[in-house]
Design a protein around this motif. Structure first.
Motif, PDB file in Angstrom:
ATOM      1  N   LEU A  40       0.770  -1.052  -0.081  1.00  0.00           N
ATOM      2  CA  LEU A  40       0.021  -0.140  -0.026  1.00  0.00           C
ATOM      3  C   LEU A  40       0.855   1.377   0.021  1.00  0.00           C
ATOM      4  O   LEU A  40       0.397   2.366  -0.598  1.00  0.00           O
ATOM      5  N   SER A  41       1.746   1.237   0.813  1.00  0.00           N
ATOM      6  CA  SER A  41       2.919   2.714   0.942  1.00  0.00           C
ATOM      7  C   SER A  41       3.708   2.647  -0.260  1.00  0.00           C
ATOM      8  O   SER A  41       3.955   3.823  -0.403  1.00  0.00           O
ATOM      9  N   THR A  42       3.790   1.684  -1.308  1.00  0.00           N
ATOM     10  CA  THR A  42       4.622   1.809  -2.282  1.00  0.00           C
ATOM     11  C   THR A  42       3.911   1.876  -3.520  1.00  0.00           C
ATOM     12  O   THR A  42       4.373   1.742  -4.825  1.00  0.00           O
ATOM     13  N   PHE A  43       2.508   1.469  -3.538  1.00  0.00           N
ATOM     14  CA  PHE A  43       1.780   1.367  -4.447  1.00  0.00           C
ATOM     15  C   PHE A  43       2.246   0.284  -5.414  1.00  0.00           C
ATOM     16  O   PHE A  43       2.159   0.549  -6.726  1.00  0.00           O
ATOM     17  N   SER A  44       2.402  -0.768  -4.807  1.00  0.00           N
ATOM     18  CA  SER A  44       2.758  -1.857  -5.837  1.00  0.00           C
ATOM     19  C   SER A  44       2.290  -3.149  -5.260  1.00  0.00           C
ATOM     20  O   SER A  44       1.696  -3.272  -4.128  1.00  0.00           O
ATOM     21  N   LYS A  45       2.394  -4.179  -6.235  1.00  0.00           N
ATOM     22  CA  LYS A  45       1.718  -5.469  -5.947  1.00  0.00           C
ATOM     23  C   LYS A  45       2.653  -6.457  -5.303  1.00  0.00           C
ATOM     24  O   LYS A  45       2.336  -7.402  -4.691  1.00  0.00           O
ATOM     25  N   PHE A  46       3.997  -5.923  -5.161  1.00  0.00           N
ATOM     26  CA  PHE A  46       4.948  -6.859  -4.561  1.00  0.00           C
ATOM     27  C   PHE A  46       5.611  -6.076  -3.174  1.00  0.00           C
ATOM     28  O   PHE A  46       5.813  -4.896  -3.061  1.00  0.00           O
ATOM     29  N   SER A  47       5.913  -6.959  -2.382  1.00  0.00           N
ATOM     30  CA  SER A  47       6.559  -6.419  -1.056  1.00  0.00           C
ATOM     31  C   SER A  47       7.908  -7.050  -0.732  1.00  0.00           C
ATOM     32  O   SER A  47       8.288  -6.601   0.244  1.00  0.00           O
ATOM     33  N   HIS A  48       8.423  -8.085  -1.660  1.00  0.00           N
ATOM     34  CA  HIS A  48       9.423  -8.537  -1.142  1.00  0.00           C
ATOM     35  C   HIS A  48      10.214  -8.776  -2.459  1.00  0.00           C
ATOM     36  O   HIS A  48       9.922  -8.996  -3.757  1.00  0.00           O
ATOM     37  N   ALA A  49      11.761  -8.955  -2.471  1.00  0.00           N
ATOM     38  CA  ALA A  49      12.816  -9.091  -3.539  1.00  0.00           C
ATOM     39  C   ALA A  49      13.562 -10.186  -2.956  1.00  0.00           C
ATOM     40  O   ALA A  49      14.351  -9.908  -1.879  1.00  0.00           O
ATOM     41  N   ILE A  50      13.940 -10.905  -3.950  1.00  0.00           N
ATOM     42  CA  ILE A  50      15.073 -12.091  -3.502  1.00  0.00           C
ATOM     43  C   ILE A  50      15.940 -11.939  -4.701  1.00  0.00           C
ATOM     44  O   ILE A  50      15.739 -11.541  -5.909  1.00  0.00           O
ATOM     45  N   LEU A  51      17.120 -12.585  -4.724  1.00  0.00           N
ATOM     46  CA  LEU A  51      18.114 -12.766  -5.744  1.00  0.00           C
ATOM     47  C   LEU A  51      18.338 -14.225  -6.105  1.00  0.00           C
ATOM     48  O   LEU A  51      18.714 -15.064  -5.047  1.00  0.00           O
ATOM     49  N   TYR A  52      18.267 -14.709  -7.196  1.00  0.00           N
ATOM     50  CA  TYR A  52      18.273 -15.929  -7.476  1.00  0.00           C
ATOM     51  C   TYR A  52      19.741 -16.393  -7.857  1.00  0.00           C
ATOM     52  O   TYR A  52      20.378 -15.452  -8.883  1.00  0.00           O
ATOM     53  N   VAL A  53      20.524 -17.220  -7.294  1.00  0.00           N
ATOM     54  CA  VAL A  53      21.745 -17.314  -7.542  1.00  0.00           C
ATOM     55  C   VAL A  53      22.394 -18.504  -8.211  1.00  0.00           C
ATOM     56  O   VAL A  53      23.437 -18.786  -8.475  1.00  0.00           O
ATOM     57  N   GLY A  54      21.371 -19.210  -8.515  1.00  0.00           N
ATOM     58  CA  GLY A  54      21.308 -20.584  -9.580  1.00  0.00           C
ATOM     59  C   GLY A  54      21.426 -21.742  -8.812  1.00  0.00           C
ATOM     60  O   GLY A  54      21.462 -21.940  -7.431  1.00  0.00           O
ATOM     61  N   ASP A  55      21.410 -22.913  -9.489  1.00  0.00           N
ATOM     62  CA  ASP A  55      21.420 -24.114  -8.667  1.00  0.00           C
ATOM     63  C   ASP A  55      20.235 -24.616  -7.925  1.00  0.00           C
ATOM     64  O   ASP A  55      20.390 -25.200  -6.891  1.00  0.00           O
ATOM     65  N   GLY A  56      19.102 -23.749  -8.129  1.00  0.00           N
ATOM     66  CA  GLY A  56      17.873 -23.833  -7.116  1.00  0.00           C
ATOM     67  C   GLY A  56      18.096 -23.162  -6.017  1.00  0.00           C
ATOM     68  O   GLY A  56      17.049 -23.191  -5.199  1.00  0.00           O
TER      69      GLY A  56
END
Length: 334
Positions: A40-56
């Protein structure tokens, strides 16, 4: 567990690993009041960010601090709850991942995350992390400025970066055994708990703001009087033996005949062996690099702490070599 998004007993979605590339930025919408407040505060549908580093594997910052986990443990009850953004220039990926790994153990800060939306309350930046800061700083360390301010940014800022593009079709319907695995106990949680225990104990001992193993390594070099006490903390924590649990849990990974005898389809078994081989070779390379670094430091500073780490990396290299041999055996015989 935050990553089991949604409680539907029916259709769930999971990432198709073959569609992901190291360095991908995964944005998610979590269940709960904090997630809703962020959106709500960022007017976005996303609230979390992660970094995929490969190999699952992926690295992110949440209430437990910066830690890694398995992408196959991320479940969604709606395709709209996740989005994959890929940097346009892949030359920055390796360095970004290296930085993210160096941050493992760093504490999470609600205060710093809140300051993103309240510039007037920003003071001196704390040596802490939150999800979007970790991703943005990782790429800025590598030389790519994704957002205007990597110290204070949101998942939406990452989504709107001119240096990324959205990758469609990365989610698929999860099979029953995949849902069961995603919701099972994670051995990686033990690693996170042990890492946090070590860093907390060392902070209490030294009264220093040590937030990661990279910080800890440098502290031991600069403050050698703590060598024995810090080494004892690490030994007591179970850090040196926590990888034995993986060997007991998945012995097939380290024994070609056991791997070959798994009751799974031959084509899938071969595909799995290829994945295991690639993953193990990368891990062996990483552990070998770390071993040589510790060997170099030990040559200049005769400290028990680095002797202990060398012994650990040697053990891990041996584990990976067994994993490589097992995977090659299956590939040869399927």
């Amino acid at each position: 567990m935050w990553w089991a998004l949604g409680k539907s007993a029916d259709r769930m979605y999971i990432f198709e690993m073959n569609f992901l590339k190291p360095g991908d930025i995964i944005l998610t919408s979590q269940v709960g009041a904090i997630s809703k407040a962020v959106r709500l505060s960022t007017f976005s549908k996303f609230s979390h960010a992660i970094l995929y580093v490969g190999d699952g594997s992926f690295i992110h910052s949440d209430g437990q601090g910066v830690h890694s986990n398995n992408i196959q443990r991320l479940l969604f009850d709606n395709k709209k709850h996740a989005e994959v953004c890929r940097v346009l220039d892949g030359n920055y990926v390796d360095q970004a991942i290296m930085f993210a790994r160096s941050q493992i153990g760093t504490s999470y800060s609600v205060k710093e995350a809140v300051r993103t939306r309240n510039p007037l309350y920003r003071g001196e930046k704390l040596n802490r992390q939150f999800c979007s800061r970790l991703v943005a700083q990782s790429y800025e360390y590598a030389g790519l400025r994704l957002v205007n301010n990597s110290d204070y940014c949101t998942p939406k800022d990452l989504q709107q970066s001119l240096h990324t593009s959205i990758v469609d079709g990365c989610l698929r319907i999860a099979e029953e055994h995949e849902v069961e695995f995603a919701r099972s106990d994670s051995p990686i949680q033990r690693q996170t708990d042990i890492t946090n225990y070590i860093l907390k104990a060392v902070r209490e001992l030294t009264r220093s703001d040590i937030q990661s193993f990279e910080n800890l390594d440098q502290f031991v070099i600069d403050n050698q009087a703590y060598d024995a006490e810090i080494t004892n903390i690490v030994v007591k924590s179970g850090y040196l033996t926590m990888f034995d649990y993986e060997l007991k849990r998945n012995p097939w990974r380290y024994n070609g005949q056991l791997f070959l005898s798994l009751g799974i389809d031959g084509a899938y078994k071969n595909e799995r062996a290829e994945f295991e081989l690639e993953s193990a070779e990368k891990q062996a390379q990483l552990y070998s690099h770390n071993y040589l670094m510790c060997q170099n430091i030990l040559g200049r500073f005769p400290l028990r702490y680095f002797e202990m780490k060398m012994d650990l990396y040697k053990k891990l290299i041996d584990f990976m070599n067994k994993r490589i041999e097992a995977a090659k055996y299956v590939i040869k015989n399927t």
